[in-house]
Design a protein around this motif. Structure first.
Motif, PDB file in Angstrom:
ATOM      1  N   PRO A  20     -14.105  11.011   3.696  1.00  0.00           N
ATOM      2  CA  PRO A  20     -14.976  11.582   2.669  1.00  0.00           C
ATOM      3  C   PRO A  20     -14.667  11.018   1.279  1.00  0.00           C
ATOM      4  N   LEU A  21     -15.703  10.482   0.630  1.00  0.00           N
ATOM      5  CA  LEU A  21     -15.568   9.917  -0.716  1.00  0.00           C
ATOM      6  C   LEU A  21     -16.719  10.344  -1.613  1.00  0.00           C
ATOM      7  N   GLY A  22     -17.229  11.531  -1.394  1.00  0.00           N
ATOM      8  CA  GLY A  22     -18.339  11.998  -2.223  1.00  0.00           C
ATOM      9  C   GLY A  22     -19.585  11.179  -1.953  1.00  0.00           C
ATOM     10  N   ARG A  23     -20.154  10.602  -3.002  1.00  0.00           N
ATOM     11  CA  ARG A  23     -21.395   9.834  -2.870  1.00  0.00           C
ATOM     12  C   ARG A  23     -21.147   8.380  -2.480  1.00  0.00           C
ATOM     13  N   ASP A  24     -19.886   7.952  -2.477  1.00  0.00           N
ATOM     14  CA  ASP A  24     -19.558   6.581  -2.090  1.00  0.00           C
ATOM     15  C   ASP A  24     -19.347   6.507  -0.586  1.00  0.00           C
ATOM     16  N   LEU A  25     -19.407   5.303  -0.048  1.00  0.00           N
ATOM     17  CA  LEU A  25     -19.342   5.107   1.395  1.00  0.00           C
ATOM     18  C   LEU A  25     -18.505   3.880   1.729  1.00  0.00           C
ATOM     19  N   ILE A  26     -17.618   4.033   2.681  1.00  0.00           N
ATOM     20  CA  ILE A  26     -16.884   2.877   3.190  1.00  0.00           C
ATOM     21  C   ILE A  26     -17.794   2.190   4.194  1.00  0.00           C
ATOM     22  N   ALA A  27     -18.287   1.011   3.834  1.00  0.00           N
ATOM     23  CA  ALA A  27     -19.197   0.269   4.703  1.00  0.00           C
ATOM     24  C   ALA A  27     -18.434  -0.529   5.745  1.00  0.00           C
ATOM     25  N   ASP A  28     -17.232  -0.968   5.398  1.00  0.00           N
ATOM     26  CA  ASP A  28     -16.430  -1.756   6.331  1.00  0.00           C
ATOM     27  C   ASP A  28     -14.973  -1.635   5.921  1.00  0.00           C
ATOM     28  N   ILE A  29     -14.112  -1.578   6.916  1.00  0.00           N
ATOM     29  CA  ILE A  29     -12.678  -1.556   6.651  1.00  0.00           C
ATOM     30  C   ILE A  29     -11.996  -2.390   7.726  1.00  0.00           C
ATOM     31  N   ALA A  30     -11.125  -3.274   7.308  1.00  0.00           N
ATOM     32  CA  ALA A  30     -10.429  -4.153   8.246  1.00  0.00           C
ATOM     33  C   ALA A  30      -8.941  -4.132   7.946  1.00  0.00           C
ATOM     34  N   VAL A  31      -8.161  -4.171   9.007  1.00  0.00           N
ATOM     35  CA  VAL A  31      -6.710  -4.280   8.897  1.00  0.00           C
ATOM     36  C   VAL A  31      -6.372  -5.752   9.089  1.00  0.00           C
ATOM     37  N   GLU A  32      -5.673  -6.332   8.105  1.00  0.00           N
ATOM     38  CA  GLU A  32      -5.359  -7.759   8.145  1.00  0.00           C
ATOM     39  C   GLU A  32      -3.865  -7.968   8.002  1.00  0.00           C
ATOM     40  N   PRO A  33      -3.333  -9.006   8.656  1.00  0.00           N
ATOM     41  CA  PRO A  33      -1.918  -9.327   8.447  1.00  0.00           C
ATOM     42  C   PRO A  33      -1.703  -9.876   7.037  1.00  0.00           C
ATOM     43  N   ASP A  34      -0.560  -9.581   6.468  1.00  0.00           N
ATOM     44  CA  ASP A  34      -0.193 -10.078   5.138  1.00  0.00           C
ATOM     45  C   ASP A  34       1.296 -10.397   5.168  1.00  0.00           C
ATOM     46  N   GLY A  35       1.636 -11.535   5.768  1.00  0.00           N
ATOM     47  CA  GLY A  35       3.048 -11.880   5.950  1.00  0.00           C
ATOM     48  C   GLY A  35       3.664 -10.946   6.974  1.00  0.00           C
ATOM     49  N   THR A  36       4.718 -10.254   6.581  1.00  0.00           N
ATOM     50  CA  THR A  36       5.381  -9.315   7.492  1.00  0.00           C
ATOM     51  C   THR A  36       4.772  -7.924   7.411  1.00  0.00           C
ATOM     52  N   ARG A  37       3.830  -7.726   6.472  1.00  0.00           N
ATOM     53  CA  ARG A  37       3.187  -6.425   6.305  1.00  0.00           C
ATOM     54  C   ARG A  37       1.720  -6.529   6.704  1.00  0.00           C
ATOM     55  N   GLN A  38       1.004  -5.467   6.437  1.00  0.00           N
ATOM     56  CA  GLN A  38      -0.437  -5.460   6.674  1.00  0.00           C
ATOM     57  C   GLN A  38      -1.137  -5.034   5.406  1.00  0.00           C
ATOM     58  N   ARG A  39      -2.426  -5.350   5.346  1.00  0.00           N
ATOM     59  CA  ARG A  39      -3.247  -4.901   4.226  1.00  0.00           C
ATOM     60  C   ARG A  39      -4.576  -4.419   4.774  1.00  0.00           C
ATOM     61  N   LEU A  40      -5.230  -3.605   3.970  1.00  0.00           N
ATOM     62  CA  LEU A  40      -6.558  -3.115   4.308  1.00  0.00           C
ATOM     63  C   LEU A  40      -7.548  -3.768   3.358  1.00  0.00           C
ATOM     64  N   ARG A  41      -8.626  -4.300   3.902  1.00  0.00           N
ATOM     65  CA  ARG A  41      -9.721  -4.847   3.092  1.00  0.00           C
ATOM     66  C   ARG A  41     -10.913  -3.918   3.319  1.00  0.00           C
ATOM     67  N   VAL A  42     -11.380  -3.321   2.237  1.00  0.00           N
ATOM     68  CA  VAL A  42     -12.408  -2.285   2.318  1.00  0.00           C
ATOM     69  C   VAL A  42     -13.629  -2.703   1.499  1.00  0.00           C
ATOM     70  N   LEU A  43     -14.791  -2.551   2.091  1.00  0.00           N
ATOM     71  CA  LEU A  43     -16.047  -2.729   1.376  1.00  0.00           C
ATOM     72  C   LEU A  43     -16.563  -1.328   1.054  1.00  0.00           C
ATOM     73  N   LEU A  44     -16.567  -1.004  -0.227  1.00  0.00           N
ATOM     74  CA  LEU A  44     -16.954   0.321  -0.688  1.00  0.00           C
ATOM     75  C   LEU A  44     -18.308   0.231  -1.373  1.00  0.00           C
ATOM     76  N   CYS A  45     -19.300   0.936  -0.828  1.00  0.00           N
ATOM     77  CA  CYS A  45     -20.628   0.984  -1.443  1.00  0.00           C
ATOM     78  C   CYS A  45     -20.656   2.184  -2.368  1.00  0.00           C
ATOM     79  N   LEU A  46     -21.036   1.946  -3.616  1.00  0.00           N
ATOM     80  CA  LEU A  46     -21.043   3.020  -4.616  1.00  0.00           C
ATOM     81  C   LEU A  46     -22.365   3.751  -4.617  1.00  0.00           C
ATOM     82  N   ASP A  47     -22.280   5.051  -4.716  1.00  0.00           N
ATOM     83  CA  ASP A  47     -23.445   5.924  -4.779  1.00  0.00           C
ATOM     84  C   ASP A  47     -24.401   5.683  -3.609  1.00  0.00           C
ATOM     85  N   ALA A  48     -23.830   5.416  -2.438  1.00  0.00           N
ATOM     86  CA  ALA A  48     -24.645   5.140  -1.249  1.00  0.00           C
ATOM     87  C   ALA A  48     -25.341   6.394  -0.731  1.00  0.00           C
TER      88      ALA A  48
END
Length: 119
Positions: free
Chosen positions: A88-116
């Motif tokens: 839940p993000l109010g009026r915003d929407l997570i359109a896509d979320i991906a878990v990606e490797p980042d060396g020995t750690r991981q990162r999240l890449r998120v596409l956030l649509c505003l006021d969707a």
């Protein structure tokens, strides 16, 4: 010397607060940390990048978050289910979320649509 600034109260009453891009990243990080906690997982997320994004119908941001989580079944389960999760993000929407490797750690890449959810 004291400087005085004239305030136009008619204009001030119409001021609209807008989130800065960095605020969107921090807000998203807090929502994801809370979601992880509900799934029994403790994570730390830090915003590493926020870039504007738009398509023909939406505008928003691409947000990259560095992920720090203890390995184990809870974090594996959270990450596996994250792309389909309803965050839940109010009026915003997570359109896509991906878990990606980042060396020995991981990162999240998120596409956030505003006021969707606006109308």
């Amino acid at each position: 010397m004291t400087a005085f600034v004239r305030i136009d109260h008619a204009l001030a009453s119409r001021t609209v607060l807008r989130h800065r891009p960095a605020d969107r990243g921090e807000r998203l990080a807090r929502a994801l940390v809370a979601h992880a906690a509900r799934m029994g997982c403790t994570v730390r997320l830090s915003v590493t990048m926020v870039e504007p994004w738009c398509s023909a119908t939406f505008s928003g941001s691409v947000i990259v978050l560095a992920l720090d989580a203890s390995p184990g079944p809870a974090s594996s389960n959270w990450l596996a289910n994250l792309p389909e999760a309803d965050i839940p993000l109010g009026r915003d929407l997570i359109a896509d979320i991906a878990v990606e490797p980042d060396g020995t750690r991981q990162r999240l890449r998120v596409l956030l649509c505003l006021d969707a959810a606006g109308g």
